[in-house]
Design an enzyme around this catalytic site. Structure first.
Site, mmCIF file in Angstrom:
data_model
loop_
_atom_site.group_PDB
_atom_site.id
_atom_site.type_symbol
_atom_site.label_atom_id
_atom_site.label_comp_id
_atom_site.label_asym_id
_atom_site.label_seq_id
_atom_site.Cartn_x
_atom_site.Cartn_y
_atom_site.Cartn_z
ATOM 1 N N SER A 136 18.047 10.451 -15.188
ATOM 2 C CA SER A 136 18.034 11.666 -15.590
ATOM 3 C C SER A 136 19.345 12.515 -15.216
ATOM 4 O O SER A 136 19.557 13.543 -15.894
ATOM 5 C CB SER A 136 16.935 12.703 -15.035
ATOM 6 N N ASP A 371 14.265 21.438 -7.489
ATOM 7 C CA ASP A 371 15.136 20.399 -7.700
ATOM 8 C C ASP A 371 16.514 20.531 -7.300
ATOM 9 O O ASP A 371 17.256 21.633 -7.497
ATOM 10 C CB ASP A 371 15.143 20.717 -9.082
ATOM 11 N N HIS A 374 19.197 17.430 -9.934
ATOM 12 C CA HIS A 374 19.960 17.892 -11.035
ATOM 13 C C HIS A 374 20.887 19.145 -11.085
ATOM 14 O O HIS A 374 20.705 19.768 -9.974
ATOM 15 C CB HIS A 374 18.708 17.964 -12.228
#
Length: 396
Positions: A136, A371, A374
């Protein structure tokens, strides 16, 4: 060294806010010097294979070592001007109040790195197919590039799979195709399940076989951006066909215990070998290997209350990736005109724990989880495309 507000790398620790005041050479000379040094150290091909990591760093101090300097211009796009920006990376929409993280750009020591130019980039890739292959974070990089390019031409969304992991975008004015091919480990994998057929989080991977999800599309690819990293930090049994080579994070009797960086070496050695020996691939295929992008969890992991407040080292993983690329480019049977390059982001991003979404990612199904893997869009990840553009310029 004099101080001012910048990000700078320091000996064994990465320190966030530091200061400096330096005189400037002419912009033309700085840019020329920087591009020349970048190509020397970061672009790899069969007549000039990647040198050892030690010499690589010695010849390339201006790129890998540098600092983030204030830039009042900010990004080429905003969270509202990019129509393709994914909701989970739209940190400002999801309540991030500070904007300081948007107004920095990477400056290698002693030179300048040219600002990303979407018109020039699209001109270089006219008629090409570029694929981001990896997890990702690879998708995150593609999304950043997509936003940057959309400032020049609005792309057409022509494919999305059922899980929204694999995407294809098309720029008709430039006949350019940009895609993602999602894969956890790059090689064939399976997750072990319990009696209720529920995943256990323990994986088996076979380094002798590539993940067909991306490998079957390689023959139609002109430029492959290869990366995978964050799935390796879990229990994994590593096999080569019927032979079990060892396990990462497995406390199993009579089993060879492997570290994540040892696992990386095994996987990337096989991946580069398969790409290099791909008979059906285009002879001038360009493969750019992006080094690991560091996570910055503190006081726990993503699902145990961790948040992004400081840096953590990823240099062993980066070294493993580069060493395996060096091996394949030095082999006598290096095939045809296939070219290999390194997009080294590890040191650069170690200095930017502020660039992650943290709690500002809007996932209504996982409230309370942060998170720190990312990157916000726009944000420091946009710098990766400046590095990528420099590599592609050398190929012209």
């Amino acid at each position: 060294m004099k101080s001012s507000s910048i990000f700078r790398e320091s000996s064994e620790k990465t320190e966030r806010w530091m200061v400096t005041n330096k005189g400037r050479l002419s912009p033309f000379l700085l840019s020329s010097l920087c591009i020349t040094l970048f190509f020397t150290g970061f672009f790899v091909y069969h007549q000039n294979p990647l040198i050892s990591d030690q010499n690589f760093l010695t010849l390339q101090p201006q790129i890998g070592k540098g600092h983030w300097v204030p830039d009042k211009r900010g990004s080429l796009y905003t969270n509202s001007s990019c129509s393709t920006l994914p909701d989970s990376k739209n940190c400002i929409k999801h309540g991030r109040l500070d904007r300081d993280f948007l107004f920095w750009r990477w400056k290698p020591d002693g030179c300048d790195l040219p600002r990303f130019n979407p018109k020039a980039f699209l001109g270089m890739v006219r008629g090409k197919k570029m694929s981001f292959i990896g997890d990702s974070v690879a998708r995150n990089h593609m999304e950043s590039l997509l936003c940057l390019l959309s400032m020049e031409e609005t792309p057409k969304d022509i494919y999305k799979d059922g899980e929204d992991r694999n995407r294809i975008w098309y720029f008709p004015n430039h006949d350019f195709t940009l895609s993602t091919s999602w894969t956890k480990f790059l090689v064939e994998e399976s997750e072990r399940v319990d009696g209720n057929k529920t995943g256990t989080g323990l994986f088996d991977i076979d380094i002798s076989k590539m993940d067909e999800g991306w490998y079957k599309g390689l023959p139609n690819t002109d430029i492959a951006i290869v990366s995978a990293a964050h799935w390796f930090f879990r229990p994994i049994f590593i096999h080569r066909g019927d032979e079990t080579l060892g396990c990462i994070y497995c406390n199993v009797p009579n089993m060879t215990q492997l570290s994540p960086d040892q696992g990386f070496k095994l996987v990337y050695a096989s991946v580069f070998k398969h790409i290099n020996e791909c008979e059906n691939c285009k002879k001038d295929l360009v493969t750019v290997m992006r080094t690991i992008s560091p996570a910055h969890f503190e006081n726990g992991a993503w699902d145990t209350g961790g948040s992004c407040r400081r840096t953590s080292p990823s240099m062993k993983i980066r070294t493993s990736q580069i060493e395996q690329l060096e091996v394949v480019t030095k082999q006598d049977h290096h095939k045809g005109k296939k070219k290999f390059g390194v997009l080294d982001v590890t040191r650069v991003m170690l200095m930017r724990p502020d660039g992650h979404p943290n709690s500002h990612w809007g996932n209504k199904w996982m409230k309370g989880y942060n998170d720190c893997v990312h990157w916000c869009l726009p944000g420091p990840i946009d710098t990766w495309s400046e590095f990528l553009m420099a590599i592609l310029r050398q190929l012209r």
